[in-house]
Write a protein that holds these residues in place. Sequence first.
Motif, PDB file in Angstrom:
ATOM      1  N   TYR A 178      19.622  91.076 -54.306  1.00  0.00           N
ATOM      2  CA  TYR A 178      19.834  90.582 -55.673  1.00  0.00           C
ATOM      3  C   TYR A 178      19.801  91.777 -56.606  1.00  0.00           C
ATOM      4  CZ  TYR A 178      19.661  86.802 -59.191  1.00  0.00           C
ATOM      5  OH  TYR A 178      19.952  85.900 -60.196  1.00  0.00           O
ATOM      6  N   SER A 179      20.920  92.019 -57.285  1.00  0.00           N
ATOM      7  CA  SER A 179      21.050  93.227 -58.111  1.00  0.00           C
ATOM      8  C   SER A 179      21.248  92.891 -59.580  1.00  0.00           C
ATOM      9  CB  SER A 179      22.240  94.069 -57.633  1.00  0.00           C
ATOM     10  OG  SER A 179      22.068  94.487 -56.294  1.00  0.00           O
ATOM     11  N   ALA A 180      20.657  93.720 -60.435  1.00  0.00           N
ATOM     12  CA  ALA A 180      20.930  93.651 -61.866  1.00  0.00           C
ATOM     13  C   ALA A 180      22.313  94.239 -62.088  1.00  0.00           C
ATOM     14  CB  ALA A 180      19.882  94.434 -62.644  1.00  0.00           C
ATOM     15  N   HIS A 181      23.234  93.413 -62.566  1.00  0.00           N
ATOM     16  CA  HIS A 181      24.640  93.806 -62.664  1.00  0.00           C
ATOM     17  C   HIS A 181      24.855  94.864 -63.743  1.00  0.00           C
ATOM     18  CE1 HIS A 181      28.955  91.986 -62.124  1.00  0.00           C
ATOM     19  NE2 HIS A 181      28.934  93.286 -61.954  1.00  0.00           N
ATOM     20  N   TYR A 182      24.291  94.621 -64.929  1.00  0.00           N
ATOM     21  CA  TYR A 182      24.341  95.576 -66.042  1.00  0.00           C
ATOM     22  C   TYR A 182      22.975  95.598 -66.722  1.00  0.00           C
ATOM     23  CZ  TYR A 182      29.428  95.921 -65.729  1.00  0.00           C
ATOM     24  OH  TYR A 182      30.709  96.161 -65.300  1.00  0.00           O
ATOM     25  N   ASP A 183      22.665  96.705 -67.302  1.00  0.00           N
ATOM     26  CA  ASP A 183      21.395  96.872 -68.001  1.00  0.00           C
ATOM     27  C   ASP A 183      21.333  95.950 -69.218  1.00  0.00           C
ATOM     28  OD1 ASP A 183      18.969  97.852 -68.824  1.00  0.00           O
ATOM     29  OD2 ASP A 183      19.618  99.927 -69.048  1.00  0.00           O
ATOM     30  N   ASP A 184      20.134  95.548 -69.569  1.00  0.00           N
ATOM     31  CA  ASP A 184      19.882  94.781 -70.784  1.00  0.00           C
ATOM     32  C   ASP A 184      18.750  95.482 -71.523  1.00  0.00           C
ATOM     33  OD1 ASP A 184      19.348  93.018 -72.797  1.00  0.00           O
ATOM     34  OD2 ASP A 184      18.827  91.315 -71.509  1.00  0.00           O
ATOM     35  N   SER A 234      22.906  98.057 -60.396  1.00  0.00           N
ATOM     36  CA  SER A 234      24.315  98.387 -60.610  1.00  0.00           C
ATOM     37  C   SER A 234      24.536  98.682 -62.092  1.00  0.00           C
ATOM     38  CB  SER A 234      25.208  97.215 -60.167  1.00  0.00           C
ATOM     39  OG  SER A 234      26.576  97.514 -60.344  1.00  0.00           O
ATOM     40  N   ASN A 235      25.320  99.715 -62.363  1.00  0.00           N
ATOM     41  CA  ASN A 235      25.745 100.028 -63.734  1.00  0.00           C
ATOM     42  C   ASN A 235      24.607 100.367 -64.700  1.00  0.00           C
ATOM     43  OD1 ASN A 235      28.660  99.580 -63.360  1.00  0.00           O
ATOM     44  ND2 ASN A 235      28.058  97.438 -63.026  1.00  0.00           N
ATOM     45  N   TYR A 236      23.559 100.988 -64.212  1.00  0.00           N
ATOM     46  CA  TYR A 236      22.504 101.547 -65.058  1.00  0.00           C
ATOM     47  C   TYR A 236      22.728 103.055 -65.145  1.00  0.00           C
ATOM     48  CZ  TYR A 236      19.417  97.434 -65.244  1.00  0.00           C
ATOM     49  OH  TYR A 236      18.872  96.199 -65.500  1.00  0.00           O
ATOM     50  N   THR A 237      22.263 103.681 -66.210  1.00  0.00           N
ATOM     51  CA  THR A 237      22.346 105.138 -66.292  1.00  0.00           C
ATOM     52  C   THR A 237      21.320 105.746 -65.331  1.00  0.00           C
ATOM     53  OG1 THR A 237      20.678 105.337 -68.021  1.00  0.00           O
ATOM     54  CG2 THR A 237      22.975 104.996 -68.727  1.00  0.00           C
ATOM     55  N   PRO A 238      21.537 106.991 -64.908  1.00  0.00           N
ATOM     56  CA  PRO A 238      20.540 107.629 -64.044  1.00  0.00           C
ATOM     57  C   PRO A 238      19.152 107.650 -64.672  1.00  0.00           C
ATOM     58  CG  PRO A 238      22.575 108.883 -64.008  1.00  0.00           C
ATOM     59  CD  PRO A 238      22.739 107.833 -65.065  1.00  0.00           C
TER      60      PRO A 238
END
Length: 317
Positions: free
Chosen positions: A121-127, A154-158
Amino acid sequence: MPRIGSSDLDVYPLALGGNTFGWTSDESTSHDVLDAFVAAGGNFVDTADVYSAWAPGNSGGESETIIGSWLAAGGAARRDGIVIGTKLSQHPDYSGLSASNVAAAADASLERLQTDRIDLYSAHYDDESVPLEETLGALDALVRAGKVRQVGISNYTPARIRQWLAIAQREGFQLPVALQPHYNLVKRRPFETEYAPVAEAFDLGVTPYWSLAAGFLTGKYRTRDDFANAARSGSVDGYFSDEGLAVVDAVSDIAEAHEVELATIALAWLQAQPTVVAPIASARILGQLPALMAADGVTLTADELSTLDATSARVPE
């Protein structure tokens, strides 16, 4: 089979992308593709709760629903043999990563998938409107409840990934095991320069999306007219350049030498990259699947890898 990061998830080295299910692939076709994927040795299916809310008449969750009906038709034995990865934060009804939203989105995905657990289960984009501690605590609660086996990003900054890891370690939350970045032969940066070091340092298994650059690396888009009316025309346009076409030419030459399709070589290159566990690629129709599955049987030579590396390095960011 390779293992995703530090997890206990052993997967075939190609993830079947579910983004076409309920969008450009109807339920019957999707089931046929899934059946063929498993028959050929595949076991890892990637989707997201938002797939495919963007399509006319859709509201999100269509892909999960189709995968769920396929899983249910095969019974417990099928479910036990499949690694299901899905993502949250973008579904129109469950947008964001608050604790209450994470819990509700997971339950909705479980219902659509007709299963009692999500393997990855992955966080798709940061919030960024929600403290990471809140999101991570909610994901950890899902793991403790047995609804989720492993967690991914997924799709988080480093920088945000490093914050996630530091908080998880400090609070004793479930550590992420997977990273899903945008990465392919015509989109090598910023993954190689910024994300790969993080994945290597923290043992995150990498499952790249857009592995075939929205079909650009299959060679079917040689001019802008070729994709003017394609469902993914906007995505393809971002890869189209003289340097990108030079990469396609190099892939074509190597594919000819191996007597395989271009998609096979593009995926084989990704599979040869450090930290990459399983590229994600989708098959809109059954006939597209064999080229994807063939990648695991291709070993690129040092000279071929060098050619692809050098040619793709010229693609502008």
